[in-house]
Motif scaffolding. Structure first.
Motif, PDB file in Angstrom:
ATOM      1  N   VAL A 218       4.942  75.176 -12.668  1.00 42.54           N
ATOM      2  CA  VAL A 218       3.946  74.856 -11.900  1.00 42.54           C
ATOM      3  C   VAL A 218       4.077  75.726 -10.603  1.00 42.54           C
ATOM      4  O   VAL A 218       3.007  75.570  -9.859  1.00 42.54           O
ATOM      5  N   ALA A 225       1.375  69.963  -9.118  1.00 45.71           N
ATOM      6  CA  ALA A 225       0.325  70.613  -9.677  1.00 45.71           C
ATOM      7  C   ALA A 225      -0.849  70.977  -8.797  1.00 45.71           C
ATOM      8  O   ALA A 225      -1.155  70.036  -8.135  1.00 45.71           O
ATOM      9  N   ASN A 229      -6.212  72.363 -12.300  1.00 49.32           N
ATOM     10  CA  ASN A 229      -5.239  72.798 -13.054  1.00 49.32           C
ATOM     11  C   ASN A 229      -5.851  72.846 -14.752  1.00 49.32           C
ATOM     12  O   ASN A 229      -6.149  72.200 -15.368  1.00 49.32           O
ATOM     13  N   THR A 263       1.019  72.976 -18.013  1.00 46.83           N
ATOM     14  CA  THR A 263       2.033  73.100 -16.804  1.00 46.83           C
ATOM     15  C   THR A 263       2.954  71.998 -16.945  1.00 46.83           C
ATOM     16  O   THR A 263       2.819  70.841 -17.163  1.00 46.83           O
ATOM     17  N   CYS A 265       5.948  70.203 -14.466  1.00 51.80           N
ATOM     18  CA  CYS A 265       6.330  70.224 -13.059  1.00 51.80           C
ATOM     19  C   CYS A 265       7.739  69.603 -12.975  1.00 51.80           C
ATOM     20  O   CYS A 265       8.044  68.560 -13.317  1.00 51.80           O
ATOM     21  N   GLY A 301      -0.401  67.711 -15.945  1.00 55.66           N
ATOM     22  CA  GLY A 301       0.777  68.424 -16.265  1.00 55.66           C
ATOM     23  C   GLY A 301       1.984  67.159 -16.909  1.00 55.66           C
ATOM     24  O   GLY A 301       1.530  66.121 -16.973  1.00 55.66           O
TER      25      GLY A 301
END
Length: 687
Positions: A218, A225, A229, A263, A265, A301
């Motif tokens: 990320v 995020a 995104n 993503t 995180c 994410g």
């Protein structure tokens, strides 16, 4: 790109053409997991380091009560779906008896060298219905072949050994760090070879790195995020580590990016990644974890929350308790979905497709959906109620098997005979959670304002989240005066100075607490005469810099007065001139404490930003009685991982040093090409 469409997408939506880069079935399954555990364990657990040097005695690793079933039970009870473990960190220590290393559990004191952490954890994950993942760092500060041409094959052999021995692996986690090995050399990693080795053994594994190919970093270690995104990313010309895209790009992705690389995180429940007893009272609060959840899962994410194992080989009680409290509040927030009670309608609904219907927006099934026609990039969804409903959370989901599409949307409620806008957003993706003010209405409208292709929305959900009593904030100024504040309205604040847990009968905070010599302050917020209480927050202070004076620096940037390095405020900072040609390393700052003290260490607080920060990586620290004769440094080294995790650094001296003057010399920056240095706060350890 239509040829990349997964079989799932084809089966559900013959009439809707997929758009752009698409997820594989493995990536779809991965995204549905949303939340899982990271475990950092190794020699660093026993040496109090974040990045070991590979020269530690392997016998230091001895978690005599190690219980992988306890880890798995905890993860399961916390609502997590998997565990990823640091099978090999940068120090090269292997948590299994590898044939390709002599720095492993086989050489450790644990179980007389007959143990295998990966074997125990993979079995525990299977028992508790969790998926199993592994982190293996290509950087190896112990292996003699590191930095030589043959090392890439050594690492590939290591990968092959792990990925063929412990059952299904859902995620292979690659750290892009590439530092010097024991011979002082760095290799060029053969990423195609590494990826080929993973897929040969685990064809359904999602590979993590800065640029995937399965999922991406990320761009920070805070767990957040971007509010925009995209799950797609441009990867041509990029590679993991120093050749990765800018952190801002990793945080937000690329609209119409080349590949589907969503993503992940990663963030730790503590300030550091490995266990340290000094952080037992610094476990993140429920509110902090909830904010991270909204900023990760709630922004398209997945959340990978690190819970380090302690020196016994167990998850520490404070971490476990916090995980259960975190699950409890999530369940309270998302217990009752108010959307199914509404009559749902939509504009621009696609015609002639029985699989597309507005009622699917509130059926609780993320595999069904509503969509507009091919030529319609906008549309409005309305939820109408027979009687008013109150809510403060909105959840939206796209049917991402057909690609990510929505660019912007808005939310309106019906008030006084007209619609009133209460929120706007950009991307949606797998899941978007909006935090809204408490509102009561009979109609809610979600308007898709722009999209890359016809919007395909799978879920609209409404919730009323209960209030959460905020954790107090403890601060101390330069003069040693401690203040306690709380963002919740009208709480009673109670505190202790003797290390005991505050209760409603502990001293009530009514004004400044004078603590110039340091001490431990613990505080809690209370409501309803103690019936409702926040979690405890702890702050540990040493000598206040009330009388300190900066005696020398080698310059500063405009507006960055060196006194800011000792003003007790971590939000201010001193920074040297940031023109690269005008300020080369090293840089330094000298301070007169005015009193002669016996020092056991020092603290360095970096600026809390990862770009253009001037964060120091390599340092030397001196103590002097007269400010002229400094002798040899009492401490020197590097602040491990500080570029990605800019938290306060605690450095203990090998032996106490007596002096009145201190001097911090910055020898190298944490970020390449930053030829300047900064200090948010400089402190000393006397306790």
């Amino acid at each position: 790109m239509a040829g990349l469409c997964s079989s799932l997408a084809t089966a559900h939506a013959q009439e809707i053409a997929p758009y752009g880069s698409l997820p594989s079935q493995a990536q779809l399954n991965w995204q549905d997991m949303e939340y899982y555990m990271f475990i950092h364990l190794g020699p660093n657990t026993f040496t109090d380091k974040e990045w070991g040097h590979g020269d530690e005695d392997p016998r230091v690793f001895n978690p005599t009560q190690l219980d992988a079933r306890q880890w798995a039970r905890t993860a399961k009870a916390a609502g997590m779906k998997a565990i990823i473990i640091t099978a090999k960190h940068h120090d090269g220590f292997c948590l299994w008896p590898s044939k390709f290393s002599t720095h492993t559990v086989r050489e450790s004191a644990w179980k007389d060298g007959k143990g295998d952490v990966l074997k125990e954890l993979s079995a525990a994950c299977k028992e508790y219905g969790l998926k199993f993942g592994v982190y293996l760092s290509p950087w190896d500060r112990n292996h003699p072949a590191y930095g030589t041409p043959e090392y890439n094959q050594v690492f590939a052999n290591t990968l092959n050994e792990v990925l063929s021995s412990y059952g299904p692996v859902f995620e292979q986690w690659f750290d892009g760090a590439n530092g010097e090995g024991p011979n002082g050399k760095k290799p060029t990693y053969d990423w195609p070879l590494f990826h080929q080795t993973v897929y040969k053994n685990q064809p359904n594994a999602v590979i993590f790195s800065d640029v995937g190919p399965g999922c991406r970093w990320v761009g920070n270690e805070d767990g957040f995020a971007g509010t925009t995104n995209w799950s797609t990313l441009n990867i041509t010309g990029f590679a993991p580590g120093k050749n990765a895209p800018p952190q801002s790009v990793l945080n937000e992705g690329n609209m119409n990016g080349e590949k589907w690389i969503p993503t992940e995180c990663d963030v730790s429940i503590r300030p550091g990644w490995f266990y340290s007893a000094s952080t037992d009272d610094k476990v993140k609060s429920v509110q902090n974890l909830l904010d991270i959840y909204y900023g990760s899962v709630g922004r398209n994410g997945n959340l990978l929350l690190n819970v380090p194992v302690d020196r016994r080989g167990l998850i520490f009680s404070a971490d476990s308790i916090r995980l259960m409290e975190f699950r409890q509040i999530r369940e309270a927030i998302f217990k009752t979905n108010l959307a199914p009670k509404a009559k749902v309608t939509a504009t621009n609904t696609r015609k002639g497709n029985k699989k597309v219907n507005a009622r699917y927006l509130i059926d609780g099934n993320s595999k069904t959906y509503w969509a507009t026609g091919d030529d319609q990039l906008t549309g409005a969804i309305t939820l109408e109620y027979a009687s008013p409903v109150s809510f403060n959370r909105l959840v939206l989901q796209e049917y991402i098997a057909l690609g990510q599409r929505v660019k912007s949307f808005s939310v309106d409620i019906w008030e006084d005979g007209a619609y009133k806008e209460i929120a706007t957003g950009t991307t949606i993706g797998h899941k978007r959670i909006l935090l809204l003010p408490d509102v009561t209405t009979t109609k809610v409208r979600i308007s898709i304002q722009d999209a890359l292709a016809c919007p395909v929305i799978s879920e609209v959900q409404l919730y009323k989240a209960p209030g959460l009593l905020a954790v107090p904030a403890i601060q101390r100024n330069k003069d040693g005066e401690v203040s306690i504040t709380c963002s919740s309205p009208d709480p009673e604040l109670h505190y202790t100075l003797d290390g005991k847990e505050p209760t409603y009968h502990s001293p009530k905070y009514t004004g400044t607490i004078h603590l110039p010599e340091g001490g431990v302050v613990k505080a809690r917020a209370f409501l309803e005469k103690g019936k409702i209480a926040s979690t405890t927050v702890t702050a540990t202070f040493d000598v206040a810099p009330a009388k300190w004076k900066v005696t020398f620096t080698d310059g500063q940037a405009d507006g960055a007065d060196p006194v800011r390095a000792i003003d007790g405020n971590p939000n201010s900072y001193w920074m040297t001139n940031y023109q690269p040609d005008a300020a080369k390393y090293p840089h330094e700052i000298q301070v007169d404490m005015t009193d002669t003290l016996t020092l056991k260490g020092f603290t360095y607080t970096p600026r809390h930003q990862t770009i253009h920060s001037g964060t120091i990586y390599t340092y030397a620290f001196y103590v002097s009685l007269d400010g002229e004769n400094w002798g040899q440094p009492v401490a020197q080294g590097s602040f491990a991982n500080i570029a990605n995790n800019p938290v306060i650094q605690y450095v203990k001296f090998n032996s106490p040093a007596k002096g009145r003057f201190i001097r911090l010399v910055a020898l190298a920056p944490a970020n390449e090409n930053e030829h300047w240095a900064s200090v948010a706060e400089l402190g000393v350890i006397t306790r």
